[in-house]
Structures are given as C-alpha cells and as structure tokens.
Design an enzyme around this catalytic site. Structure first.
Site, PDB file in Angstrom:
ATOM      1  N   ASP A   1      30.367 -14.987  -6.443  1.00 22.89           N
ATOM      2  CA  ASP A   1      31.545 -15.502  -5.680  1.00 22.89           C
ATOM      3  C   ASP A   1      32.220 -14.220  -5.018  1.00 22.89           C
ATOM      4  O   ASP A   1      32.039 -13.264  -5.175  1.00 22.89           O
ATOM      5  CB  ASP A   1      32.559 -15.980  -6.914  1.00 22.89           C
ATOM      6  N   TRP A   2      32.945 -14.565  -4.054  1.00 27.37           N
ATOM      7  CA  TRP A   2      33.625 -13.749  -3.162  1.00 27.37           C
ATOM      8  C   TRP A   2      34.698 -12.741  -3.931  1.00 27.37           C
ATOM      9  O   TRP A   2      35.860 -13.136  -4.374  1.00 27.37           O
ATOM     10  CB  TRP A   2      34.347 -14.565  -1.889  1.00 27.37           C
TER      11      TRP A   2
END
Length: 788
Positions: A232-233
C-alpha cells in the site's frame, strides 16, 4: 515472457538496478530499465472505476483526474449477490483501462466488515468471506479478461481506519483462517490476480509488508500465488524486511534503494531474495506490455448504462408495508431531500472518481414524465436542516399522494482515513423523515450510505429502499425501482443491527495501545447475531421483491458422506407472484454441537436465479469439505468434526425455510490438543487408540468405584459385567438408562467421562498404566490431520 528469459534479465542487472526495480518511479509507475528493455508498469486507483491522474501528474490532486465511469461501490454491488454482474463490471472497467493505458487497477477490496464503523466499509463487499471472495473473484476474472491486472487489497485484517498505519490486528490463527483470510484465498485460487496489495496495519505485531508468514508461507506457499506483491502507498517501513518477506514492489517512489544495496553487500539480505522480487516485478511489467491493446476506445454511454443496470440489481427493498411500492406513475409525488437533486453516490478518499456524468432523481423523473415536486429538506454537505426547510417539505408532502425522502450519510461522514463515530444519520435527516411521515402516511425513505445506519423511524415508515452508494447512475435506478420499471432484487451483504452497541466488536473496537484485539473471534456479523439469538433491524441476506417466491423440495444427493466427498444440494425455486423477479437462494450449514465452538450457521453457497411469473427452476450447488470444516490450529489444516450437519435454505440468515440433515464422517482422528494424563476421558476417547484404551480399562474403574460406593453395584450387574471385561462405550447409554430416575441418572455417565484420564489410572492394572505412556507418545506424534 518465459521465466527463463526473466532470470537471464535479472542476471544482467546491477545490484543498484535490482534495488531500483523494487520501488516506484513515481506515484503510479514502476521503474523501467531501458538498457535491457524492461518496461514501466502503470497503475491506477480504483476499484469501482478509474481514478486516473492526467499525464505528468505526480500527486493526488483530484483536479488532475481524468473523467471516468463511476460504477456502484462494493457496498452496493455486493447486494446483487450476482457473480455474472460483477464479472461484467470488471470487463467494462478493463476496457476503460485499455483505452487509457492503465496496466493494473488497485482493487477490488475484499476485507471483512468487522464493525459498522470502518470508514472504508463502502469499498468492501461483505461481513461474510464467501460473498466477498466469490464476488471479488468474479470482478477480477472480468477485469483481467480484458488484459488489465487486478490488485486485490488490503492483505489482510485491515478492518478499521483508526490508526490504520500502525495498529496491530490481534487474533487467533483460527479466526484469521476462517474469516479474514478466506476471501483473499478464494480470489487468489479462483481468479489468479496479477497482484496483491500488502496492507498498512500489523498482523500479530508484524507489519503486513514485512509479514513473511502470510506473504511467503500462506499467500505463495499454501495458495500458490504467482503474482507480484505491492505495498500500500507508504506502507513500507523497512525495505530490507519487506524484501525478505516477499513484498516485491514498494510504492510510491522513495529514495531508499541504497539501503537494499548496502544490506546485500553487508550480508544482511541474501541477494537471491532481492532477485526473486525482481523476477516478479519484471514478469508483471512484461505482462502489462504483452496484454496491451492498441486502438481501444471506451464507450462512456455504454459504461453509464451498465452502471445503471448494476445499481438496479443492487437496490435492496428493506420494507414495503401494504404494497406501497411500486408507485403508480400517475401519482403526485414529493421528492424531498438534497440527495434527490445532488445524489450521494460514492465515497471519499483514494476511490473517489471524477465521474463522466451524474444523474439525479429529479431529472430521471422528468425524463420519465412523472409528476414530481421537490423540497430541499436539508443541506447535502453536512445534513443540517432548518425549521423552514422542514415546514416546506412537510407542506409539499401533505399536498402530494406520496412522499419520497432521500436521506443518508454526507461525504464528511464516510471517507478513507476516518472511521465513523456512530451509526446515526444526521439529526436533520431523522427530523425531516419524522416530519414528513407525520404529514404524509404514504412515505418512502431512500437511503444513500456506505454502511448500516440506525433507523429510529423504521417502524412508522411503510417503505424503505437501500440504494447504498450506487455509482453515477444510481438515481436513475432508484426512480426505476420506485415506479416498478425494475423489480428490486438486492439482498443485504451485511447485517443492520438495531443500534451500534449490539454489534459484536462494540467492546473491543478500536483497540488500545496500538492493538486491535479481535475478541469476538469468528462471531462477526450474522454469525454473532444468529448464534446469540439477537434481534436485528434487518438481517444479513434480507431483501424483498415486488413478487413472491417459494422454495420446495430440498434434496441432498447423499445422507451420509466422508469429509473428502462432495455434497450436491438442490432446491426448487418458484415465482409465485405476478411479475418477473430474481431470487437469491442462500445455502447455510449448521454444525452439530461438538467440541469446537462454532456459529449456529454459516453461508456456504448462494445463487441468483431469474424467474418469470409462475416459473420454477431447480438450483443446485456443490458443497465440499470446507463447507463443514473449521481451522484446526494443532493440525494446521482444515478439519471436520464427525456428526450430523444440517443444510439449510434461508430467506436470509435468520429466516430458515427448509433444512435437511447429512452425516459427515471425518476420515482422520480429530486431534484438537495434546493428549496427557489430565485429558478428559471423553476427549481421549475421540481418538481410536484412546477409545480402545478407555474401553479396556473402564471396567476396572467402574468396579473400583462401585466397591468404594461412588456408583451403585446394581449398574454393573445390570449389564452383566465381570471383572476384567472390556466395556464398549456404547454400553454406557444402557447404564444411564438403567439408572433412569435415580438421583445420578444419565448425568453420572457424562460426569464420569468428563473426569481426567488419571482417575482411570488409579484403578487400572500397573501394566496398563505403563502401556499408557507409550500410547500417549504414539497419539501425540500422529502428525497433521483433517485436510487433503
């Protein structure tokens, strides 16, 4: 590209290039290695449409987004219970990806709806892992059939937004397997997604991006996932630990490649670990390039039409007293509420889409030449109202034949990054509904929300439609449903409790000291409400129709089976009403009372069937071992307790219409714990070797207890026992029956077998006591059981 070619490319990379390949070029692209012809790979937020940044954009600015079709969100599309419909959505978004040069969509989200408060629940399908997994798999299959990859998220136990970056989800392995991993497992095995996104949160104290147990051992080792794991970012905190755990690509771009290079040179990270990650990133990049289709043009009107169809099939008719709906097209209607003019149709955060067009209910009614008046009722931004707005709405309602109040949750109450504080609608919405209902008995409430809400007015309002966040065409679908142009066929994929404090995670959410303790175990959603026999506002699986259905002739293709066999379940579904409609056959399995604590029933299959008036169809599904199994932590596998299970056909999770028994026999002894001299004799006897030992020595114990006066000698005389005889456990029932009305009665037998094995050893011959030591070693070293 073949694996051998990819390995050759990795051999040609410098250590610096290897490190660089495993982090992003910018927010949306992977890095290329031009000298070796390794391409870049483009991703886009999703999952219900493209949230694509314009060329050159390297930020999250919504103003830089390109227009796209906003399809119904997962909270809505899940209510369709329709695999084919989710596949069609995936196909359409896949075509849009091809038209705009996107290689992979960040979605779908298949996390469980553990609590109604999760701020991102609108992006997730269900509280049930089967529904989330099956619909998620169908979406992925459709998307990837068009040459665009899926990124299934967020792996795993990402069930709250509060402290989502560092909170640790704490649960037993059994709970992870039965509830929180199952949907991901179904998608991985059925649809083979190109990528999986590792979540922000920790699992058992280890960040998802660094969790080797689940990334390497479970996802890749057990499930056979062959794709790329993407963070995930901003979810990677330690690049070295992430690579070692099998998290291949850190997103977005970050200046930490040197850390990997140094770790390899210092011997802290084996280079083969980095090589394996590079191979998977390269394979993904070339797959995107090979699947690229030139000249694809996306038909936005066709996309809007499909969004309308999906929204239509996902609307849930919660209540319809007196057949108020559908409305007559000649009726004078009052459309009340700002959402009628400016609909709430999507959530906030990374899935927010710049829609190519947005329909509203007023325009849809006008296009259909319907007689509709409008009163704003409240401010759509925050849900607040005034006395003047309420008075205007009530007056319009009173002067009309029917009032339709459009209510729900404003954007500020549901968005990524923030959990909801409660399940209440804005006060202004509740006040408006009460005032309109007081002025007009024929009141319909249409809800636009991403999750369950409390409805203090539910008993007084005759009709309620749950439209959820149904995408850019939801208002047209709502008007179609109100006036009968479509027949609502949605069913709730989550339970609506009466109040927040009824929900199973109420006492443990959101956790404390950075830990979210899943103390409700497997009892989330309907598993909790039904097992506890708690009344809900609307149960899981609930959904009404403008027609009626009947279920008959539930048949099982066998009445007894081994746990490695399959069971075919068939039921006849008939449309007994006057118009076409779609029914959802829900197949539940109720386990017998055994050693393991389990929900009273669990959904094990479902099928949506379209029926004309008077038509009947036979629906058949196949149940495999997992439909009867639980996760056995000692065996580290799926196990079945032998016994009689009940297959049920439910109108929903609460209302069971038909049921039939099937005996399921475990092919392996059910070893749930280590056997010791303190083990209860009842548990010890579940193992065949243990049972024989009990039967060979039970007589000694009962004879000794009779001599000591603990049990009547008459009980032994009644079965003709002689000293040293073996007593089959089946004879204990006869002993209990003989005891009959005596004070001890049958409870004597239960009490006896619940005593520790050491009690029997007190009376057994010495050679038998010595033999038990070897027997315990043998029984405790039998290995794993239950799974094939």
């Amino acid at each position: 590209m073949r694996q051998e070619e990819i390995k050759t490319l990795v051999e040609q990379l410098t250590l610096e290039e290897k490190a660089a390949l495993c982090s992003g070029r910018d927010i949306w692209h992977s890095k290329a290695v031009e000298r070796l012809g390794i391409p870049s790979f483009r991703m886009s937020d999703g999952p219900h449409g493209l949230r694509l940044q314009g060329d050159g954009a390297n930020n999250f600015d919504a103003g830089a987004m390109k227009e796209a079709v906003c399809f119904p969100l997962a909270c809505a599309s899940a209510a369709s219970f329709d695999r084919d419909l989710l596949r069609k959505m995936g196909e359409e978004i896949g075509r849009e990806c091809q038209a705009l040069g996107v290689n992979a969509l960040l979605g779908p989200g298949v996390n469980m709806k553990r609590t109604p408060l999760c701020g991102r629940n609108f992006e997730y399908f269900s509280e049930d892992p089967l529904v989330a997994g099956e619909l998620g798999a169908a979406f992925v299959q459709g998307l990837q059939s068009q040459g665009a990859g899926a990124c299934v998220k967020h792996f795993f136990a990402n069930n709250q937004e509060y402290r989502r970056f560092d909170s640790s989800s704490e649960m037993e392995e059994r709970i992870a397997r039965e509830i929180y991993l199952t949907a991901f497992e179904i998608v991985v095995k059925k649809a083979r997604p190109w990528t999986v996104m590792a979540s922000y949160n920790k699992i058992g104290g280890v960040f998802g991006t660094e969790n080797k147990k689940y990334l390497e051992e479970v996802l890749r080792g057990e499930w056979g996932f062959e794709g790329t794991v993407i963070s995930d970012w901003g979810a990677v905190h330690d690049r070295i630990a992430a690579i070692a755990a099998g998290c291949d690509l850190t997103m977005p771009a970050e200046n930490t490649d040197g850390e990997l290079v140094k770790a390899v040179r210092d011997g802290r990270l084996p280079e083969q670990k980095l090589d394996a990650c590079c191979e998977r990133v390269i394979a993904l990049a070339f797959r995107g390039q090979e699947e690229r289709k030139d000249g694809v043009e996306f038909d936005y009107e066709a996309g809007h039409a499909l969004a309308r169809e999906i929204a239509s099939q996902s609307i849930v008719l919660l209540k319809n007293e007196g057949g108020l709906l559908p409305l007559a097209k000649t009726a004078k209607a009052a459309f009340i509420g700002d959402f009628a003019a400016s609909p709430r149709y999507q959530g906030g955060g990374s899935s927010h889409i710049r829609s190519c067009r947005v329909a509203n209910a007023l325009d849809a009614a006008k296009a259909a030449a319907l007689a509709v008046g409008f009163a704003r009722g409240y401010d759509g931004k925050d849900g607040s109202t005034t006395e003047a707005l309420i008075e205007e709405a009530a007056a319009l309602a009173k002067a009309s034949d029917v009032a339709v109040v459009f209510a729900g949750l404003p954007d500020i109450m549901e968005t990524e990054g923030i959990d909801r504080r409660d399940m209440r609608l804005p006060k202004g919405h509740n006040a408006l509904i009460r005032a309109v209902r007081a002025a007009q008995p024929n009141t319909v409430v249409v809800l636009h929300n991403g999750g369950p809400v409390e409805m203090p007015w539910a008993d007084s309002v005759p009709a309620i439609l749950e439209a959820y966040l149904g995408g850019q065409a939801v208002s047209e679908a709502v008007v179609d449903a109100l006036y009968g142009d479509i027949n609502p066929s949605g069913h709730l994929a989550e339970t609506f409790p009466k109040k927040l404090s009824d929900s199973p995670a109420y006492l443990s959410y959101p956790g404390e000291n950075g830990k979210a303790l899943y103390s409700e175990r497997m009892f989330i959603g309907y598993r909790y409400y039904e097992t506890k026999e708690m009344e809900t506002l609307f149960p899981f699986g609930h959904g009404l129709s403008y027609t009626t259905f009947r279920y008959d002739n539930l048949t099982l293709d066998k009445t007894s089976m081994n746990d490695d066999e399959t069971l075919t379940v068939s039921v006849i579904v008939s449309n007994t009403g006057e118009r076409e409609g779609k029914a959802v056959a829900q197949v539940y399995v109720a386990p017998p009372k055994g050693e393991m604590i389990r929900p009273v029933r669990e959904l094990r299959e479902f099928a949506k069937v379209d029926l004309q008036s008077g038509e009947s169809k036979t629906v058949s599904v196949v149940l495999e071992k997992r439909a009867f199994a639980f996760w056995n932590e000692r065996a580290h596998d799926w196990s079945v307790e032998s016994g009689v299970y009940t297959v049920q056909i439910g109108e929903n999770a609460h209302d069971i219409l038909l049921e039939a028994p099937v005996e399921v026999r475990s092919k392996e002894p059910l070893e749930l714990e280590e056997y010791t001299e303190t083990s209860p004799m009842k548990q010890f006897a579940k193992h065949p070797d243990g049972r024989k030992f009990i039967e060979d020595n039970l007589g000694y114990m009962m004879s000794g207890m009779a001599q000591a006066g603990f049990i009547p000698q008459a009980l032994l005389d009644a079965i003709g026992y002689k000293s040293g005889d073996s007593i089959p456990l089946g004879l204990l029932d006869k002993i209990g029956q003989h005891a009959g009305g005596q004070a001890a009665g049958g409870s004597l037998i239960d009490g006896l077998l619940n005593q520790p094995l050491s009690l029997m050893l007190t009376f057994a011959p010495e050679e038998n006591r010595n033999a038990l030591k070897d027997l315990l070693i043998k029984m405790n070293s039998n290995g794993t059981i239950g799974g094939n």
